[in-house]
Write a protein that holds these residues in place. Sequence first.
Motif, mmCIF file in Angstrom:
data_model
loop_
_atom_site.group_PDB
_atom_site.id
_atom_site.type_symbol
_atom_site.label_atom_id
_atom_site.label_comp_id
_atom_site.label_asym_id
_atom_site.label_seq_id
_atom_site.Cartn_x
_atom_site.Cartn_y
_atom_site.Cartn_z
ATOM 1 N N GLU A 157 3.103 15.964 -8.061
ATOM 2 C CA GLU A 157 4.350 14.924 -8.620
ATOM 3 C C GLU A 157 4.183 13.565 -7.902
ATOM 4 O O GLU A 157 4.389 12.616 -8.665
ATOM 5 C CB GLU A 157 5.539 15.443 -8.533
ATOM 6 N N ASN A 158 3.655 13.474 -6.636
ATOM 7 C CA ASN A 158 3.913 12.381 -5.834
ATOM 8 C C ASN A 158 2.509 11.723 -6.016
ATOM 9 O O ASN A 158 2.201 10.611 -5.278
ATOM 10 C CB ASN A 158 4.200 12.521 -4.592
ATOM 11 N N TYR A 159 1.665 11.982 -7.165
ATOM 12 C CA TYR A 159 0.040 11.636 -6.969
ATOM 13 C C TYR A 159 0.104 9.812 -6.985
ATOM 14 O O TYR A 159 -1.001 9.273 -6.326
ATOM 15 C CB TYR A 159 -0.606 12.119 -7.925
ATOM 16 N N LEU A 160 0.921 9.266 -7.405
ATOM 17 C CA LEU A 160 0.864 7.846 -7.649
ATOM 18 C C LEU A 160 1.104 7.108 -6.367
ATOM 19 O O LEU A 160 0.541 6.437 -5.924
ATOM 20 C CB LEU A 160 1.789 7.287 -8.777
ATOM 21 N N LYS A 161 2.143 7.990 -5.613
ATOM 22 C CA LYS A 161 2.265 7.307 -4.310
ATOM 23 C C LYS A 161 1.093 7.476 -3.482
ATOM 24 O O LYS A 161 0.687 6.695 -2.405
ATOM 25 C CB LYS A 161 3.463 7.927 -3.792
ATOM 26 N N GLU A 162 0.495 8.424 -3.552
ATOM 27 C CA GLU A 162 -0.829 8.898 -2.757
ATOM 28 C C GLU A 162 -1.982 8.135 -3.078
ATOM 29 O O GLU A 162 -2.554 7.560 -2.096
ATOM 30 C CB GLU A 162 -1.019 10.453 -3.011
ATOM 31 N N LEU A 163 -1.979 7.587 -4.254
ATOM 32 C CA LEU A 163 -2.989 6.610 -4.737
ATOM 33 C C LEU A 163 -2.816 5.387 -4.176
ATOM 34 O O LEU A 163 -3.767 4.590 -3.933
ATOM 35 C CB LEU A 163 -3.089 6.641 -6.244
ATOM 36 N N LEU A 164 -1.576 4.927 -3.980
ATOM 37 C CA LEU A 164 -1.304 3.786 -3.557
ATOM 38 C C LEU A 164 -1.774 3.642 -1.884
ATOM 39 O O LEU A 164 -2.066 2.711 -1.324
ATOM 40 C CB LEU A 164 0.368 3.486 -3.696
ATOM 41 N N HIS A 165 -1.723 4.887 -1.353
ATOM 42 C CA HIS A 165 -1.677 5.014 0.047
ATOM 43 C C HIS A 165 -3.314 4.704 0.101
ATOM 44 O O HIS A 165 -3.581 3.893 1.130
ATOM 45 C CB HIS A 165 -1.504 6.087 0.796
ATOM 46 N N VAL A 166 -4.072 5.314 -0.655
ATOM 47 C CA VAL A 166 -5.416 5.067 -0.769
ATOM 48 C C VAL A 166 -5.912 3.640 -0.935
ATOM 49 O O VAL A 166 -6.701 3.127 -0.067
ATOM 50 C CB VAL A 166 -6.175 6.001 -1.800
ATOM 51 N N GLU A 167 -5.433 3.199 -1.706
ATOM 52 C CA GLU A 167 -5.574 1.613 -2.126
ATOM 53 C C GLU A 167 -5.049 0.813 -0.919
ATOM 54 O O GLU A 167 -5.926 -0.307 -0.326
ATOM 55 C CB GLU A 167 -4.804 0.838 -3.182
ATOM 56 N N SER A 168 -3.998 1.052 -0.095
ATOM 57 C CA SER A 168 -3.740 0.294 1.070
ATOM 58 C C SER A 168 -4.415 0.354 2.224
ATOM 59 O O SER A 168 -4.685 -0.656 2.814
ATOM 60 C CB SER A 168 -2.161 0.821 1.233
ATOM 61 N N GLU A 169 -5.094 1.652 2.495
ATOM 62 C CA GLU A 169 -6.139 1.848 3.612
ATOM 63 C C GLU A 169 -7.280 1.133 3.218
ATOM 64 O O GLU A 169 -7.899 0.645 4.224
ATOM 65 C CB GLU A 169 -6.219 3.310 3.833
ATOM 66 N N LEU A 170 -7.591 1.162 2.084
ATOM 67 C CA LEU A 170 -8.763 0.640 1.674
ATOM 68 C C LEU A 170 -8.883 -0.913 1.960
ATOM 69 O O LEU A 170 -9.713 -1.853 2.206
ATOM 70 C CB LEU A 170 -9.338 0.789 0.247
#
Length: 255
Positions: A71-84
Motif C-alpha cells: 500500500e505504501n509503494y508510492l512512498k517507497e518509490l519516492l525513497h528510490v528517487e531521493s537516493e538516486l
Amino acid sequence: MIITDTHTHLYSEEFDQDRDEMMQRAFSADVSRFFIPAIDSTCTESMYELEKNYPENVFLMMGLHPTYVKENYLKELLHVESELEKRKFYAIGEIGIDLFWDKTHLEEQKIAFRSQIRLAKKYKLPIVIHCREAFDEIFQILEDEKSEELFGIFHCFTGTHEQALKAISYNMKLGIGGVVTFKNGKIDQFLDQIDIKHIVLETDSPYLAPIPYRGKRNESSYITAVVEKLAQIYSLSANEIALQTTENSKAVFGI
C-alpha cells in the motif's frame, strides 16, 4: 581469475554472524566483484554500511523489489528517487513483477516497474529484473518501454529458450545462478544455444544455493559451482567462463 557476482544480498541479516568470514571465503574463491540489489527502504543503511566496509568490491543498486510493493509503494518509490538524486548507483534493481506469492498488488507492481524503468533511462543506468511467473507481464512492459537506453540483466533467469531469446532482444543479459545446477532447473538444456556474451553470473545469496549446497544458506563463494557447470555446458575452462562473464558484467554496469 576474477569472478563477478552480479546479484547478492550480502547485507542480509543471515550474514550478520559471519559476514567478514563469508567475504574472505569469496575472495579466496576469486570472487571479488559484488553487485548488491536493493529490496526496499529498510535495507538502505545496511547496504551503505556494507559498501563502507568493502569499498573496492561492493557496488550498489537502488530500487523497490516487486514483492515489497504494498500500500505504501508510492512512498517507497519516492525513497528510490531521493537516493538516486544523492549519490551514484550502478543499476536500478531489483525491480519487476512477482506473481508467485501474491497477485493482490499486480497493478501497483506494474506501475512501480514502469516508473523505475523510466528512472533508469533518466539516469542512464541498467535495470535488474526480478521475474517470477510473470514473463508475459514483464515482456509487455519492456515492449512498451523499449529503446536503446533500456538495458540490463534478467536476474535469476529460469525461462524457456524462446523466453531467453526474447529477453536478449530487449538488451538484457541473462543472470545465471544456482538453478543451472539443479536437476529440474531445465535451463542447462538450452544454454549452449545462447552465446556466452549474453550471460552473467550470480548467486542471489543467501537464496538458491547451487548443488552440492542446495538447501543451505547460499554465499558468494559458492558461485564456483555455477562456473564449473557453465564450463561443462560451453566446453570452456573455468577461467574462460570467469573472464567472459566478468567482461559481460562490465558492459552492463560500466565498471
